[in-house]
Design an enzyme around this catalytic site. Structure first.
Site, PDB file in Angstrom:
ATOM      1  N   GLU A  65       9.115  -8.307  -4.536  1.00 40.40           N
ATOM      2  CA  GLU A  65      10.328  -7.479  -4.508  1.00 40.40           C
ATOM      3  C   GLU A  65      11.535  -8.195  -3.892  1.00 40.40           C
ATOM      4  O   GLU A  65      12.483  -7.547  -3.438  1.00 40.40           O
ATOM      5  CB  GLU A  65      10.061  -6.180  -3.738  1.00 40.40           C
TER       6      GLU A  65
ATOM      7  N   HIS B 283      13.939  -3.969   3.605  1.00 43.15           N
ATOM      8  CA  HIS B 283      13.257  -3.049   2.691  1.00 43.15           C
ATOM      9  C   HIS B 283      12.003  -2.556   3.396  1.00 43.15           C
ATOM     10  O   HIS B 283      11.225  -3.362   3.922  1.00 43.15           O
ATOM     11  CB  HIS B 283      12.875  -3.737   1.379  1.00 43.15           C
TER      12      HIS B 283
ATOM     13  N   HIS C   5       9.026   1.069   3.916  1.00 40.14           N
ATOM     14  CA  HIS C   5       8.451   2.326   3.424  1.00 40.14           C
ATOM     15  C   HIS C   5       8.261   3.259   4.625  1.00 40.14           C
ATOM     16  O   HIS C   5       7.213   3.873   4.767  1.00 40.14           O
ATOM     17  CB  HIS C   5       7.108   2.075   2.736  1.00 40.14           C
TER      18      HIS C   5
ATOM     19  N   HIS D 190       8.887   5.669  -2.967  1.00 37.12           N
ATOM     20  CA  HIS D 190       8.665   4.281  -2.563  1.00 37.12           C
ATOM     21  C   HIS D 190       9.118   4.031  -1.123  1.00 37.12           C
ATOM     22  O   HIS D 190       8.292   3.837  -0.245  1.00 37.12           O
ATOM     23  CB  HIS D 190       9.403   3.379  -3.563  1.00 37.12           C
TER      24      HIS D 190
HETATM   25 MN    MN Z   1       8.312  -1.867  -1.470  1.00 36.43          MN
END
Ligand code: MN
Length: 280
Positions: free
Chosen positions: A121, A140, A142, A210
């Site tokens: 990603e 990034h 979660h 996500h």
């Molecule tokens: Mn991810």
């Protein structure tokens, strides 16, 4: 325009034949050397050691504060070339050291891969840096209390001053709208571009089903915002759970928080987070 000149036709044909031979030779060469690497982009050189130290600390802090687990990542834009960024190889953030950092161009091509595995990603980072010259760090994650706000019609709003950066709310990126049915990952440039577009000029974008991408003008902003996004999500859930009406920060109050330097650039908690995370 009609090209009727016979001399020109002759030259064009000869050029065509020469080009074909070269293409064929090139194909043979590529077939003979299947492992020959694609030309890597040029390096911007060594980044500021203080930035590297902050990036390592950011990885550990995000783990230590419960924002990332084995997954999630943080990057910084290179201080010597705005078209380069630094991101760890595919590794749990808690384990990242300076030797694990890979330099990328903004198309997320590695400069110094040396056979290492990459985060699939990474396009989240490259495409956001491309779209947002003001951004110098991207996280990034979660983080668990944030995820519900990406799937609910209840909008994430700032409950308290520490989340003033949320302003009047942040956008939700739904990968289904741009890419149809997927495994939910931003593993192509196209998906990265769609995410960056959804982010717009905001400090964060929720990713439906996500997680979230959080940005800032420096790594401590991207990290601080990630931590307070998680805390705001928890206190917003609690505020709603009380059952009465919830009064969120007015957008004007949120703007005043930003105008006051957004929690003084997170300098005070940064030193504490860093000490705890680095075990000193
Ligand atoms: Mn991810």
């Amino acid at each position: 325009m009609t090209r009727s000149n016979s001399h020109h036709d002759c030259v064009t044909r000869r050029h065509f034949l020469t080009t074909s031979s070269l293409v064929l030779a090139g194909t043979a060469l590529t077939a003979a050397l299947p492992l020959m690497a694609q030309q890597a982009p040029a390096s911007a050189g060594a980044a500021d050691p203080r930035l590297i130290e902050d990036l390592i600390a950011a990885n550990r802090i995000l783990y230590n504060e419960g924002i990332v687990d084995g997954y999630g990542h943080v990057s910084i834009r290179h201080n010597r070339n705005p078209n380069r960024y630094l991101l760890a190889r595919s590794l749990a953030p808690e384990l990242v050291t300076a030797d694990d950092l890979i330099e990328y161009d903004l198309d997320s091509n590695p400069v110094n891969l040396r056979g290492r595995d990459q985060y699939s990603e990474r396009y989240i980072h490259g495409e956001i840096y491309k779209a947002r010259p003001d951004v110098n760090s991207v996280v990034h994650n979660h983080s668990p209390a944030v995820v519900p706000f990406g799937v609910s019609s209840v909008q994430m709003r700032p409950v308290y001053h520490m989340a003033g950066f949320l302003g009047d709310g942040i956008p939700i990126f739904d990968i289904r709208k741009s890419s149809g049915m997927t495994e939910m990952l931003i593993r192509t440039p196209d998906r990265g571009r769609a995410l960056a577009q959804a982010l717009g000029n905001e400090p964060a974008v929720l990713m439906r089903g996500h997680g979230v991408a959080v940005v800032g003008p420096a790594v401590r902003f991207a990290v601080g915002r990630s931590i307070y996004l998680e805390l705001n999500a928890r206190v917003q859930l609690q505020s709603i759970g009380l059952g009465g009406n919830v009064t969120y920060l007015d957008p004007e109050e949120a703007k005043a928080v930003m105008d006051a330097g957004e929690n003084r650039s997170y300098d005070r908690p940064w030193e504490m987070w860093k000490r705890k995370a680095m075990g000193k």
